[in-house]
Design an enzyme around this catalytic site. Structure first.
Site, mmCIF file in Angstrom:
data_model
loop_
_atom_site.group_PDB
_atom_site.id
_atom_site.type_symbol
_atom_site.label_atom_id
_atom_site.label_comp_id
_atom_site.label_asym_id
_atom_site.label_seq_id
_atom_site.Cartn_x
_atom_site.Cartn_y
_atom_site.Cartn_z
ATOM 1 N N HIS A 121 -10.962 31.936 -68.934
ATOM 2 C CA HIS A 121 -12.373 32.085 -69.268
ATOM 3 C C HIS A 121 -13.072 30.754 -68.986
ATOM 4 O O HIS A 121 -12.524 29.680 -69.274
ATOM 5 C CB HIS A 121 -12.555 32.407 -70.753
ATOM 6 C CG HIS A 121 -12.001 33.740 -71.185
ATOM 7 N ND1 HIS A 121 -11.595 34.730 -70.308
ATOM 8 C CD2 HIS A 121 -11.811 34.252 -72.429
ATOM 9 C CE1 HIS A 121 -11.183 35.783 -70.992
ATOM 10 N NE2 HIS A 121 -11.288 35.521 -72.273
ATOM 11 N N CYS A 132 -10.329 34.181 -78.135
ATOM 12 C CA CYS A 132 -10.034 33.247 -77.035
ATOM 13 C C CYS A 132 -11.240 32.372 -76.648
ATOM 14 O O CYS A 132 -11.106 31.166 -76.422
ATOM 15 C CB CYS A 132 -9.537 34.022 -75.814
ATOM 16 S SG CYS A 132 -10.403 35.573 -75.535
HETATM 17 N N1 LIG Z 1 -5.904 39.158 -73.607
HETATM 18 C C1 LIG Z 1 -6.449 38.097 -74.167
HETATM 19 O O1 LIG Z 1 -6.934 37.154 -73.491
HETATM 20 C C2 LIG Z 1 -6.521 37.975 -75.648
HETATM 21 C C3 LIG Z 1 -6.939 36.771 -76.182
HETATM 22 C C4 LIG Z 1 -7.024 36.638 -77.563
HETATM 23 C C5 LIG Z 1 -6.676 37.704 -78.351
HETATM 24 N N2 LIG Z 1 -6.252 38.877 -77.782
HETATM 25 C C6 LIG Z 1 -5.850 39.960 -78.690
HETATM 26 O O2 LIG Z 1 -4.435 40.130 -78.568
HETATM 27 C C7 LIG Z 1 -4.102 41.493 -78.798
HETATM 28 C C8 LIG Z 1 -3.270 42.028 -77.629
HETATM 29 O O3 LIG Z 1 -4.004 41.894 -76.446
HETATM 30 P P1 LIG Z 1 -3.354 42.087 -74.998
HETATM 31 O O4 LIG Z 1 -4.394 41.564 -74.095
HETATM 32 O O5 LIG Z 1 -1.968 41.532 -74.929
HETATM 33 O O6 LIG Z 1 -3.275 43.700 -74.902
HETATM 34 P P2 LIG Z 1 -2.287 44.630 -74.058
HETATM 35 O O7 LIG Z 1 -1.867 43.986 -72.805
HETATM 36 O O8 LIG Z 1 -2.986 45.947 -73.984
HETATM 37 O O9 LIG Z 1 -0.992 44.778 -75.000
HETATM 38 C C9 LIG Z 1 -1.020 45.459 -76.229
HETATM 39 C C10 LIG Z 1 0.345 45.375 -76.918
HETATM 40 O O10 LIG Z 1 0.237 45.927 -78.222
HETATM 41 C C11 LIG Z 1 1.150 47.009 -78.363
HETATM 42 N N3 LIG Z 1 0.518 48.036 -79.183
HETATM 43 C C12 LIG Z 1 -0.674 48.634 -78.975
HETATM 44 N N4 LIG Z 1 -0.921 49.523 -79.976
HETATM 45 C C13 LIG Z 1 0.135 49.459 -80.814
HETATM 46 C C14 LIG Z 1 0.470 50.126 -82.026
HETATM 47 N N5 LIG Z 1 -0.326 51.040 -82.587
HETATM 48 N N6 LIG Z 1 1.644 49.833 -82.630
HETATM 49 C C15 LIG Z 1 2.464 48.908 -82.089
HETATM 50 N N7 LIG Z 1 2.211 48.238 -80.936
HETATM 51 C C16 LIG Z 1 1.053 48.519 -80.312
HETATM 52 C C17 LIG Z 1 1.427 47.465 -76.961
HETATM 53 O O11 LIG Z 1 2.686 48.108 -76.970
HETATM 54 P P3 LIG Z 1 3.072 49.360 -76.003
HETATM 55 O O12 LIG Z 1 3.724 48.745 -74.801
HETATM 56 O O13 LIG Z 1 4.038 50.110 -76.841
HETATM 57 O O14 LIG Z 1 1.808 50.086 -75.706
HETATM 58 C C18 LIG Z 1 1.449 46.129 -76.212
HETATM 59 O O15 LIG Z 1 2.676 45.478 -76.450
HETATM 60 C C19 LIG Z 1 -5.435 42.214 -79.030
HETATM 61 O O16 LIG Z 1 -5.684 42.246 -80.412
HETATM 62 C C20 LIG Z 1 -6.429 41.309 -78.346
HETATM 63 O O17 LIG Z 1 -7.731 41.442 -78.876
HETATM 64 C C21 LIG Z 1 -6.150 39.017 -76.456
#
Ligand SMILES: NC(=O)c1ccc[n+]([C@@H]2O[C@H](COP(=O)([O-])OP(=O)(O)OC[C@H]3O[C@@H](n4cnc5c(N)ncnc54)[C@H](OP(=O)(O)O)[C@@H]3O)[C@@H](O)[C@H]2O)c1
Length: 345
Positions: free
Chosen positions: A243, A130
């Protein structure tokens, strides 16, 4: 008639996944069917997509059958296991995790910056970090016009960058502190409420964090230029969304702040907000929920004759993640030959 696509979304219950659902609907992405996927923890849960309820399925073998493309936003471990599985099943993956970003087989794409790179994919395309996305959207017009030799950046990153758990940690700790209770850290190594943590992701051997090194390495790959010098300090701050970044650049040839402002105002995806004397500059509270990268405080860097400095703000869940991924998907469907995969067995 517009062709429609069977779209999967792994991580549909997460902070970014929820934003991706909104984004697909808002942009009118041609979805024939949507398959929300997550871990077994959330299987059976209902989510809303475009006014209808859809049941979340657990990811696993067979989960990608019949899909045309799948957005992944479930973290690096899930991407490592499931992105090749999907690509081998003929499903093009747009992956939001850090897992594949430096893999030479995987293009790392920001549609405003290097849209052509998408053509080289073999089944997996990576969405950059991001903080990198918003920085490079802001710097691309200047890079094209006069070149950039060096970038120094300090970030001020919101807790939603850590996902749902980061948002909960800041709300809980803020409530606790304002009720004169202890606020024990669970997600971050220290209290985040009313604090700033110069620590995002793990520390590497060179004493930079992994987040900081992502900004360095992703910049080189996306600009396809190994000569740019980049140094970053990434800081988590007690803000829920967006950010902010203070950026200093050394350009190849001189460019005035006025010329840079004009270039940026004409560039796609950028909103210049730069009337400091009227208190007009980019703010997290204004950029939240928006897709543009907000740029302001554009001025000469007093420490270098080819230096320029600026303040750049974007919504990390939107342009920093969901919007960029959906824009990559839009590039793919513009040329349907790009929905083919040949990921090695
Ligand atoms: N947040 C940001 O600003 C941002 C920006 C760029 C990139 N990212 C990337 O985007 C990704 C998700 O981030 P987030 O912020 O949305 O995280 P989050 O709110 O913690 O959500 C994680 C999601 O992934 C699922 N998940 C986790 N482990 C899993 C597994 N082993 N198998 C299948 N599903 C799984 C979770 O499902 P359950 O409900 O089943 O737990 C939930 O739907 C990460 O790789 C992060 O680095 C995030």
């Amino acid at each position: 008639m517009t062709k429609e696509y069977n779209v999967g979304l792994l991580g549909a219950t997460g902070a970014v996944g929820q934003e991706m659902l909104k984004n697909l609907a808002e942009r009118g992405f041609p979805v024939k069917s949507l398959r929300p996927l997550a871990s077994a923890r959330s299987a059976g849960q209902k989510i809303e997509f475009d006014g209808a309820e859809v049941k979340v399925e657990a990811v696993g073998p067979g989960a990608f059958d019949g899909l045309d493309l799948c957005l992944f936003s479930a973290g690096a471990t899930a991407s490592q296991e499931f992105a090749p599985m999907a690509a081998r099943a003929g499903v093009t993956v747009v992956d939001n995790s850090s897992c594949w970003r430096q893999d030479p087989r995987v293009p790392l794409v920001i549609p405003e910056v290097n849209p052509g790179a998408v053509k080289k994919h073999r089944g997996i395309i990576a969405n950059p970090n991001c903080s990198t996305i918003q920085m490079l959207v802001a710097l691309k017009p200047i890079y094209d016009a006069v070149g950039i030799r060096r970038i120094v950046v300090a970030t001020y990153q919101s807790v939603s960058g850590t996902g749902q758990k980061g948002i909960e940690e800041l709300s809980t700790q803020t409530r606790q502190l304002l009720s004169l209770q202890e606020a024990a850290p669970k997600v971050y190594p220290h209290r985040i409420a009313f604090n700033c943590l110069p620590h995002i992701d793990v520390f590497m051997d060179n004493d930079y964090t992994k987040e900081e090194m992502k900004m360095v390495n992703e910049t080189l790959k996306i600009f396809d230029d190994q000569n740019i010098k980049v140094s970053a300090t990434c800081v988590r701050i007690p803000v829920f969304y967006c950010h902010s970044e203070a950026i200093w650049i050394e350009t190849g040839r001189p460019i005035s702040p006025e010329a840079a402002r004009e270039l940026l105002a004409r560039a796609p995806g950028i909103l210049v907000v730069d009337k400091p004397k009227e208190n007009q500059y980019p703010l997290a509270s204004v950029a939240s929920g928006r897709d543009e990268v907000f740029v302001g405080r554009i001025r000469a860097d007093l420490s270098h004759e080819n230096g320029l400095t600026m303040w750049v703000v974007a919504d990390n869940l939107r342009k920093g993640a969901a919007t960029n991924a959906v824009e990559i998907a839009e590039l793919l469907i513009r040329d349907p030959t790009l929905l083919k995969t040949d990921w090695p067995a």
